[in-house]
Design a protein around this motif. Structure first.
Motif, PDB file in Angstrom:
ATOM      1  N   GLY A 221       0.808  -1.214   0.000  1.00  0.00           N
ATOM      2  CA  GLY A 221       0.000   0.000   0.000  1.00  0.00           C
ATOM      3  C   GLY A 221       0.842   1.264   0.000  1.00  0.00           C
ATOM      4  N   ASN A 222       0.240   2.353  -0.522  1.00  0.00           N
ATOM      5  CA  ASN A 222       0.999   3.586  -0.737  1.00  0.00           C
ATOM      6  C   ASN A 222       0.681   4.730   0.216  1.00  0.00           C
ATOM      7  N   ALA A 223      -0.574   4.842   0.649  1.00  0.00           N
ATOM      8  CA  ALA A 223      -0.962   6.045   1.396  1.00  0.00           C
ATOM      9  C   ALA A 223      -2.172   5.775   2.286  1.00  0.00           C
ATOM     10  N   VAL A 224      -2.419   6.707   3.213  1.00  0.00           N
ATOM     11  CA  VAL A 224      -3.564   6.636   4.129  1.00  0.00           C
ATOM     12  C   VAL A 224      -4.318   7.958   4.047  1.00  0.00           C
ATOM     13  N   GLU A 225      -5.639   7.900   4.099  1.00  0.00           N
ATOM     14  CA  GLU A 225      -6.430   9.127   4.130  1.00  0.00           C
ATOM     15  C   GLU A 225      -6.299   9.780   5.501  1.00  0.00           C
ATOM     16  N   VAL A 242       2.326   6.958  12.678  1.00  0.00           N
ATOM     17  CA  VAL A 242       2.380   5.636  12.042  1.00  0.00           C
ATOM     18  C   VAL A 242       2.789   5.767  10.579  1.00  0.00           C
ATOM     19  N   CYS A 243       2.207   6.732   9.880  1.00  0.00           N
ATOM     20  CA  CYS A 243       2.535   6.932   8.461  1.00  0.00           C
ATOM     21  C   CYS A 243       3.988   7.363   8.277  1.00  0.00           C
ATOM     22  N   LYS A 244       4.485   8.174   9.202  1.00  0.00           N
ATOM     23  CA  LYS A 244       5.896   8.568   9.128  1.00  0.00           C
ATOM     24  C   LYS A 244       6.793   7.354   9.308  1.00  0.00           C
ATOM     25  N   GLU A 245       6.467   6.538  10.297  1.00  0.00           N
ATOM     26  CA  GLU A 245       7.272   5.349  10.580  1.00  0.00           C
ATOM     27  C   GLU A 245       7.261   4.364   9.419  1.00  0.00           C
ATOM     28  N   GLY A 250       0.163  10.655   2.396  1.00  0.00           N
ATOM     29  CA  GLY A 250      -1.156  11.054   2.866  1.00  0.00           C
ATOM     30  C   GLY A 250      -2.080  11.416   1.721  1.00  0.00           C
ATOM     31  N   SER A 251      -3.366  11.102   1.888  1.00  0.00           N
ATOM     32  CA  SER A 251      -4.379  11.474   0.903  1.00  0.00           C
ATOM     33  C   SER A 251      -5.483  12.258   1.604  1.00  0.00           C
ATOM     34  N   SER A 252      -6.349  12.873   0.798  1.00  0.00           N
ATOM     35  CA  SER A 252      -7.435  13.668   1.365  1.00  0.00           C
ATOM     36  C   SER A 252      -8.711  13.441   0.570  1.00  0.00           C
ATOM     37  N   GLY A 253      -9.850  13.606   1.244  1.00  0.00           N
ATOM     38  CA  GLY A 253     -11.117  13.427   0.557  1.00  0.00           C
ATOM     39  C   GLY A 253     -12.304  13.593   1.479  1.00  0.00           C
ATOM     40  N   SER A 254     -13.433  13.955   0.898  1.00  0.00           N
ATOM     41  CA  SER A 254     -14.643  14.246   1.673  1.00  0.00           C
ATOM     42  C   SER A 254     -15.516  13.026   1.905  1.00  0.00           C
ATOM     43  N   ASP A 255     -15.407  11.996   1.049  1.00  0.00           N
ATOM     44  CA  ASP A 255     -16.333  10.860   1.042  1.00  0.00           C
ATOM     45  C   ASP A 255     -17.758  11.361   0.812  1.00  0.00           C
ATOM     46  N   VAL A 272      -3.823  17.395   4.768  1.00  0.00           N
ATOM     47  CA  VAL A 272      -2.865  16.334   5.069  1.00  0.00           C
ATOM     48  C   VAL A 272      -1.795  16.952   5.964  1.00  0.00           C
ATOM     49  N   PRO A 273      -1.463  16.328   7.098  1.00  0.00           N
ATOM     50  CA  PRO A 273      -0.451  16.909   7.989  1.00  0.00           C
ATOM     51  C   PRO A 273       0.825  17.267   7.230  1.00  0.00           C
ATOM     52  N   LYS A 274       1.395  18.430   7.555  1.00  0.00           N
ATOM     53  CA  LYS A 274       2.511  18.953   6.767  1.00  0.00           C
ATOM     54  C   LYS A 274       3.747  18.067   6.799  1.00  0.00           C
ATOM     55  N   GLU A 275       3.865  17.210   7.824  1.00  0.00           N
ATOM     56  CA  GLU A 275       5.029  16.323   7.904  1.00  0.00           C
ATOM     57  C   GLU A 275       4.881  15.059   7.063  1.00  0.00           C
ATOM     58  N   ILE A 276       3.708  14.903   6.421  1.00  0.00           N
ATOM     59  CA  ILE A 276       3.442  13.739   5.577  1.00  0.00           C
ATOM     60  C   ILE A 276       3.418  14.162   4.111  1.00  0.00           C
ATOM     61  N   GLU A 277       4.113  13.431   3.263  1.00  0.00           N
ATOM     62  CA  GLU A 277       4.142  13.754   1.839  1.00  0.00           C
ATOM     63  C   GLU A 277       2.795  13.416   1.202  1.00  0.00           C
ATOM     64  N   PRO A 278       2.152  14.385   0.536  1.00  0.00           N
ATOM     65  CA  PRO A 278       0.858  14.123  -0.086  1.00  0.00           C
ATOM     66  C   PRO A 278       1.007  13.328  -1.382  1.00  0.00           C
ATOM     67  N   ILE A 279       0.013  12.513  -1.688  1.00  0.00           N
ATOM     68  CA  ILE A 279       0.129  11.651  -2.865  1.00  0.00           C
ATOM     69  C   ILE A 279       0.042  12.412  -4.178  1.00  0.00           C
ATOM     70  N   TRP A 280      -0.578  13.604  -4.164  1.00  0.00           N
ATOM     71  CA  TRP A 280      -0.801  14.280  -5.437  1.00  0.00           C
ATOM     72  C   TRP A 280       0.497  14.751  -6.099  1.00  0.00           C
TER      73      TRP A 280
END
Length: 284
Positions: A221-225, A242-245, A250-255, A272-280
């Motif tokens: 897997g690549n990312a977490v919302e 957890v995502c950093k480790e 990170g991803s974002s969305g409204s559902d 997306v928290p600034k310390e996490i690289e966004p998928i876009w």
């Protein structure tokens, strides 16, 4: 067009249309994304890409928001239904088409079982009643909820889930969905990215949730919302660590499903928290 180097991009990468269990057409969804100032948009209907394909040419013509292919895969993990969002893949890839066909057949079989169980629970409902609401699509639980509300058998959609369709209720039917690992392989074979969807919505302990995310990572897997609405701040903080480790993006969305639920409006979610690289930043 969006700038991948900006500190923040309004990327709504999780939403639903009438191609699955949403209330607006794919075209209306894209137009709503334009109105809301979305810069990157993905229509992620459940186990289908029909909605995305129907607006692909329109989006190419309009240009903004940038449209990304999307799907919300249904999977099973230790008996639980876990959703994985696939993004930025070839929607016509043979592996994707084959998996969708199998899943749609599975969903149809589940609908008949749900009807039988709801009838045994004393409700007045038939498969044809629900199919009339889902149209060309396979019925999903929100269609069942909508029928129960429209027929006056429950007060609202939330009551339908609380009494009949939610976890552990008569309409909670487990089906033979593929594994997390299977849908990750399918998505990535088609050139896409696999995202662990709405981690705050699963009814499991934080320890079990993290274990599930660790399995998701081990499966490729690549990312977490993380850019979502209504996530407990403490859970967001823990999942960010957890995502950093695990080196997950990170991803974002409204559902988004329907217009009258203000808390899940298009574009209305945390960054997306600034310390996490966004998928876009990987989107071309």
């Amino acid at each position: 067009m969006f700038d991948s180097q900006k500190n923040y991009v309004i990327a709504d990468l999780h939403s639903h249309s009438t191609a699955s269990d949403g209330m607006l057409s794919p075209k209306a969804m894209y137009e709503r994304a334009q109105e809301k100032g979305i810069e990157i948009y993905a229509l992620t209907d459940h186990d289908t890409v029909d909605g995305y394909l129907s607006i692909k040419e329109l989006a190419n013509k309009e240009g903004v928001p940038k449209l990304i292919s999307g799907i919300e895969w249904s999977t099973l993990y230790k008996g639980m239904n876990i959703h994985i969002v696939g993004l930025n893949f070839d929607a016509n890839h043979p592996a994707v088409t084959s998996a969708i066909n199998e899943l749609q057949n599975t969903r149809d079989q589940r609908s008949f079982i749900i009807v039988e169980r709801l009838q045994k629970a004393g409700l007045n409902i038939t498969y044809e009643d629900v199919k009339a609401l889902s149209g060309d699509n396979h019925p999903a639980r929100p269609h069942f909820a909508r029928y129960l509300v429209d027929s006056g058998q429950v007060k609202n959609s939330q009551a339908a889930f609380n009494k009949y369709l939610g976890a552990g209720k008569p309409g909670d039917v487990k089906t033979n969905f593929p594994s997390i690992e299977e849908v990750i392989k399918i998505t990535q074979a088609a050139g896409g990215i696999a995202v662990f969807a709405h981690p705050h919505k699963y009814k499991m302990t934080q320890t079990k949730l993290i274990s599930c995310i660790e399995y998701f990572k081990s499966a490729g897997g690549n990312a977490v919302e993380l850019g979502v609405a209504q996530m407990n701040p403490q859970l967001r903080k823990r999942l960010t660590l957890v995502c950093k480790e695990l080196e997950l993006k990170g991803s974002s969305g409204s559902d988004f499903h329907q217009p009258d639920l203000s808390w899940c409006e298009l574009g209305k979610f945390e960054h997306v928290p600034k310390e996490i690289e966004p998928i876009w930043i990987d989107f071309k």
